[in-house]
Design a protein around this motif. Structure first.
Motif, PDB file in Angstrom:
ATOM      1  N   LEU A  94       0.826  -1.204   0.000  1.00 54.15           N
ATOM      2  CA  LEU A  94       0.000   0.000   0.000  1.00 54.15           C
ATOM      3  C   LEU A  94       0.866   1.263   0.000  1.00 54.15           C
ATOM      4  N   VAL A  95       1.884   1.298   0.874  1.00 57.59           N
ATOM      5  CA  VAL A  95       2.769   2.476   0.949  1.00 57.59           C
ATOM      6  C   VAL A  95       3.576   2.621  -0.342  1.00 57.59           C
ATOM      7  N   ALA A  96       4.072   1.487  -0.839  1.00 60.98           N
ATOM      8  CA  ALA A  96       4.883   1.522  -2.058  1.00 60.98           C
ATOM      9  C   ALA A  96       4.063   2.047  -3.232  1.00 60.98           C
ATOM     10  N   PHE A  97       2.816   1.611  -3.356  1.00 64.32           N
ATOM     11  CA  PHE A  97       1.984   2.050  -4.478  1.00 64.32           C
ATOM     12  C   PHE A  97       1.619   3.527  -4.358  1.00 64.32           C
ATOM     13  N   ILE A  98       1.404   3.975  -3.128  1.00 70.04           N
ATOM     14  CA  ILE A  98       1.137   5.407  -2.945  1.00 70.04           C
ATOM     15  C   ILE A  98       2.359   6.227  -3.362  1.00 70.04           C
ATOM     16  N   MET A  99       3.567   5.680  -3.176  1.00 65.03           N
ATOM     17  CA  MET A  99       4.784   6.349  -3.638  1.00 65.03           C
ATOM     18  C   MET A  99       4.963   6.203  -5.148  1.00 65.03           C
TER      19      MET A  99
END
Length: 589
Positions: free
Chosen positions: A287-292
């Motif tokens: 989730l964090v990686a995709f938001i980045m």
């Protein structure tokens, strides 16, 4: 009939530009390597962040966490260094390429026929040589390589996203078609807008250049308010051209930002719901990686459109510059005979010439000048007097007939050697913003200062030059504005005299000087014309009387020939009437 499809990219034009990159191939290929490395490193930080969260933060593994931090720090340092090298050398390549193109353009301009300049705007040509060149530099410094880098970055991000989580990737990819379509429309309309901008920039440059050059005329005839209104109209069109680009940008970039924000919201909703409900398939790190990743995917796409603006401006500029380079308006210089020292026998044989099609200026002109003779050409304005001089120096090509010097067709003489043997003093003297010495020698390596000093003493203007601040090193400024018209004429005469020409041409050379300067020039004329073929276009009595032959012209034809005394004996002769109306008054005065 359907309108042909307009290509957004002109690959033929790119191919031509790449020809200028060949001397810098090492830098070009190094930039390609840097682009690939920067794209590869772009996805590293979000990728490592994902594993730092899933493998260290959630599991509370301090050792692995420090490893991920050190890795991200190392990648940041290396990426920064690569980015610095990339930006510097991309700009370096663009500037070196432009230097080569500008040199080729200027060299081309130096060899154009006078007819080309008769029909061209100086302001437009200045735009081509200066402003348009900087836009071409931006193709490589801020356009092409930046676009390639962003495309590769997007490709890497695509791949990593699919590898990490296909479901979240599909959500992101579902929003891309809208943005891609908007980007394509944006590129299409921006190209048209930038073509309009470049046209208005050229018009503005041309208008300002002409008005600044002719400022004295504007003020003499109180045209300030009228020209002010004209300038406002041109400036308004220039503004409207730019506002079109601003309007397209103001539409596109909010759409791009909105698309990215909506995509982040959908990913956060779907991914967060999976994490909260613990349904699997999406980890907190994903989730964090995709938001980045999403800004890294959408921002390059937006930047590509932004850089495409720069690329489009560069392409439009390159098209205009190459149009000038591709113009074939040079005098044919296929002569093989190198003139080292003409005897000076000149012959015009049935010469026809026209500046504009179907408007004949010279109508079968024929005359002969013996070596060492001085001939005068007289006639009303527009009779074709100066045209004869232009044709002798091959500034224009004749329509038919033949011009020979010493029995040699001037087309068989190399252009450089022909003009070296002919010195011309014009009525409208042009001096460069340089020293008097450089305006005399025109930086000719074989003309020494000692020769200039001696020539000036021979003519009698050495004392005048030495009376100026810094003497021969006095800077006369643009067009010689620091000198009077008579002084400029004296410098022009010395410039011709110091070359020791085989043929001397004086085109109304004493028409705009005072009596003192005229006397100096007349004394110099007597000296320089002695034993040298001279052609004098003048209306001053003294020069006409001493000529070995006078040619009288009217409406492009020779109506009379002879000496001063012979022509005066002709009852109701053209020259006699001209003399009585014009020359006699001057003589009496």
């Amino acid at each position: 009939m359907s309108k042909p499809k307009e290509n957004i990219f002109d690959f033929k034009l790119f191919k031509r530009l790449f020809e200028y990159i060949k001397p810098y191939k090492l830098v070009f290929y190094s930039l390609i390597v840097l682009v690939i490395l920067l794209a590869a490193f772009s996805a590293a930080t979000p990728y490592l962040t994902k594993y730092a969260i899933d493998n260290s933060i959630i599991t509370r593994e301090e050792k692995d966490f420090l490893f991920y931090i050190v890795m991200m720090l190392g990648i940041l340092v290396v990426s920064t260094v690569f980015q610095l090298l990339f930006i510097y050398y991309a700009t370096w390549l663009g500037q070196n390429l432009v230097v080569d193109v500008r040199i080729k353009l200027f060299n081309h301009l130096l060899r154009f026929k006078m007819k080309y300049y008769d029909n061209s705007s100086v302001g437009v040509l200045i735009t081509r040589a200066v402003t348009d060149m900087e836009r071409i530099a931006d193709i490589f410094g801020q356009g092409l390589f930046m676009i390639v880098r962003d495309l590769l970055t997007m490709a890497v991000v695509f791949g990593v996203m699919i590898y990490l989580n296909l479901k979240l990737s599909l959500i992101v990819f579902a929003m891309l078609p809208l943005l891609l379509y908007a980007t394509r429309l944006f590129q299409k309309y921006m190209k048209k807008a930038f073509e309009e901008v470049r046209t208005e920039v050229s018009n503005l440059n041309s208008f300002v250049q002409e008005r600044l050059t002719g400022m004295k005329i504007l003020q003499l005839f109180t045209r300030e308010n009228i020209e002010y209104d004209n300038f406002k109209a041109i400036n308004e069109r220039h503004k409207k051209g730019w506002l079109k680009t601003v309007w397209y940008n103001s539409i596109f970039f909010p759409i791009a930002e909105l698309s990215a924000s909506i995509t982040i919201g959908l990913v956060a909703w779907y991914g967060g719901l999976n994490v909260v409900l613990n349904e699997g398939g999406v980890s907190q790190g994903d989730l964090v990686a995709f938001i980045m990743f999403i800004p890294m995917l959408f921002r390059p796409l937006r930047q590509i459109a932004d850089k495409f603006n720069t690329l489009q401006m560069g392409m439009v500029a390159a098209t205009r510059v190459f149009k000038v380079i591709d113009t074939t308006s040079q005098i044919d210089d296929h002569g093989t005979y190198i003139a080292e020292n003409f005897e000076g026998a000149i012959s015009f044989d049935k010469v026809y010439f026209n500046y504009v099609e179907d408007e004949t200026v010279l109508k079968g002109i024929s005359f002969d000048v013996e070596a060492g003779e001085t001939i005068a050409i007289v006639g009303a304005t527009g009779a074709g007097k100066s045209t004869i001089i232009n044709l002798l120096s091959r500034f224009y090509e004749i329509k038919s007939g033949m011009i020979t010097v010493d029995g040699i067709d001037i087309k068989d003489v190399t252009l450089a050697s022909l003009r070296t043997q002919i010195a011309v003093v014009l009525q409208d003297v042009f001096l460069f913003a340089d020293t008097i010495m450089n305006n005399i020698t025109l930086n000719h390596p074989e003309i020494t200062e000692a020769q200039v000093y001696q020539a000036a003493k021979d003519i009698g203007i050495h004392d005048f030059i030495m009376s100026l601040p810094n003497g021969y090193q006095y800077n006369v400024k643009e067009r010689g504005v620091m000198l009077s018209s008579g002084q400029r004429q004296l410098i022009s005469f010395l410039r011709a005299y110091v070359t020791n020409p085989s043929i001397l041409v004086l085109d109304e050379a004493t028409s705009s000087v005072d009596s003192y300067s005229e006397q100096l020039i007349q004394n110099a004329t007597d000296k320089i014309t002695k034993g040298r073929t001279s052609i004098v276009i003048a209306h001053r009595l003294a020069t006409i009387q001493k000529a070995d032959q006078i040619i009288v012209m009217d409406a492009g034809e020779i109506v009379e020939k002879g000496t001063h005394d012979e022509l005066l004996k002709k009852e109701n002769g053209y020259y006699k009437n001209l003399y009585e109306v014009q020359f006699l008054k001057e003589h009496v005065a």
